[in-house]
Design a protein around this motif. Structure first.
Motif, mmCIF file in Angstrom:
data_model
loop_
_atom_site.group_PDB
_atom_site.id
_atom_site.type_symbol
_atom_site.label_atom_id
_atom_site.label_comp_id
_atom_site.label_asym_id
_atom_site.label_seq_id
_atom_site.Cartn_x
_atom_site.Cartn_y
_atom_site.Cartn_z
ATOM 1 N N GLU A 217 0.828 -1.203 0.000
ATOM 2 C CA GLU A 217 0.000 0.000 0.000
ATOM 3 C C GLU A 217 0.865 1.257 0.000
ATOM 4 O O GLU A 217 0.586 2.224 -0.728
ATOM 5 N N SER A 218 1.924 1.257 0.788
ATOM 6 C CA SER A 218 2.817 2.420 0.860
ATOM 7 C C SER A 218 3.552 2.651 -0.449
ATOM 8 O O SER A 218 3.862 3.794 -0.813
ATOM 9 N N ALA A 219 3.828 1.571 -1.178
ATOM 10 C CA ALA A 219 4.540 1.695 -2.453
ATOM 11 C C ALA A 219 3.647 2.233 -3.562
ATOM 12 O O ALA A 219 4.140 2.717 -4.586
ATOM 13 N N GLY A 220 2.312 2.144 -3.380
ATOM 14 C CA GLY A 220 1.394 2.626 -4.404
ATOM 15 C C GLY A 220 0.529 1.544 -5.015
ATOM 16 O O GLY A 220 -0.065 1.739 -6.074
ATOM 17 N N PHE A 221 0.458 0.391 -4.359
ATOM 18 C CA PHE A 221 -0.382 -0.706 -4.826
ATOM 19 C C PHE A 221 -1.702 -0.771 -4.070
ATOM 20 O O PHE A 221 -1.799 -0.335 -2.921
ATOM 21 N N LYS A 222 -2.688 -1.365 -4.720
ATOM 22 C CA LYS A 222 -3.902 -1.802 -4.052
ATOM 23 C C LYS A 222 -3.846 -3.319 -3.968
ATOM 24 O O LYS A 222 -3.680 -4.004 -4.990
#
Length: 249
Positions: A217-222
């Protein structure tokens, strides 16, 4: 040890690996999330190319990346022998460069567990995000904490065959939920009819499911789903292999 010998030993160690399970899992995910067309798949930590070749034979446009030059040489030979075209590159999966964009990026066979620091894991997630298409899907699997602590630590595994045998001992690692694998192979030399010994040491580390999800989530994924043991169902207390499926936000 030559790369032919090392790859032979690696493939012997992985002889019973459920490769078809990984292929089917990816096919199921792409069907579930309505991916159409010919998938461009990046196989990170591809090793000797066993999965890369299988995906290519399924019709995927496959690129393989591994840190080991020797493994890649074997993978390339294997692809040529199977009649598929796969570009292979020697790179660190935590620091990819110039690989373009892909529909699917996979880190299979618990390869992510070989990264021993949190920084390496989060860097890998970041570089995967950069190399995914806007609708791209990231799939990886890791050993569960149960598998690390109950399935590996202080366990001994062995194989006794005429041409190759091994003894595999596993011990607690220096980090929480980590393990040190000490392997001794005994390989028959056809000329001398004596056995040569080769020793290998491998380190693996895993983290709680919540930690992987937070990093994604922090990296930009869902995070689309978290599953276990090649089934599309939630992990249980005794699940051994955890699968994560994520998509760009």
């Amino acid at each position: 040890m030559s790369y032919e010998q090392f790859a032979y030993l690696y493939d012997e160690l992985m002889l019973d690996a459920p490769y078809d399970g990984w292929v089917q899992f990816v096919k199921d995910i792409l069907a579930k999330y309505n991916h159409r067309g010919t998938p461009r798949l990046l196989d990170l930590a591809c090793g000797t190319g066993e999965l890369s070749v299988r995906f290519a034979k399924e019709g995927y446009l496959v690129t393989g990346v591994d840190l080991s030059e020797d493994m890649l040489a074997v993978a390339q030979a294997k692809a040529e022998d199977k009649g598929v075209r796969i570009p292979f590159f020697q790179q660190n999966m935590a620091d990819l460069d110039g690989q373009g964009r892909f529909d699917v990026i996979g880190i299979f066979c618990d390869s992510l567990n070989y990264l021993l620091t949190e920084e390496e894991v989060t860097s890998t997630f970041a570089t995967v995000l950069d190399h995914l298409d806007e609708d791209g899907i990231f799939i990886f699997d890791v050993h569960s904490i149960f598998k690390m602590t109950q399935g590996f630590i202080n366990q001994t595994f062995a194989l006794n065959e005429e041409e190759v045998s091994y003894i595999w001992n596993s011990f607690p690692g220096d980090h929480p939920n980590s393990v040190e694998h000490e392997l001794s192979f005994f390989v028959l030399d056809e000329q001398t009819k004596k056995y040569d010994r080769f020793d290998e040491v491998h380190f693996q580390r895993t983290y709680p499911i919540e930690q992987y999800s937070n990093w994604l989530e922090s990296a930009g994924f869902k995070v689309l789903e978290v599953a276990a043991d090649f089934e599309h169902s939630s992990p249980l207390a005794h699940s051994e292999r955890i699968f994560f499926v994520a998509k760009k936000k």
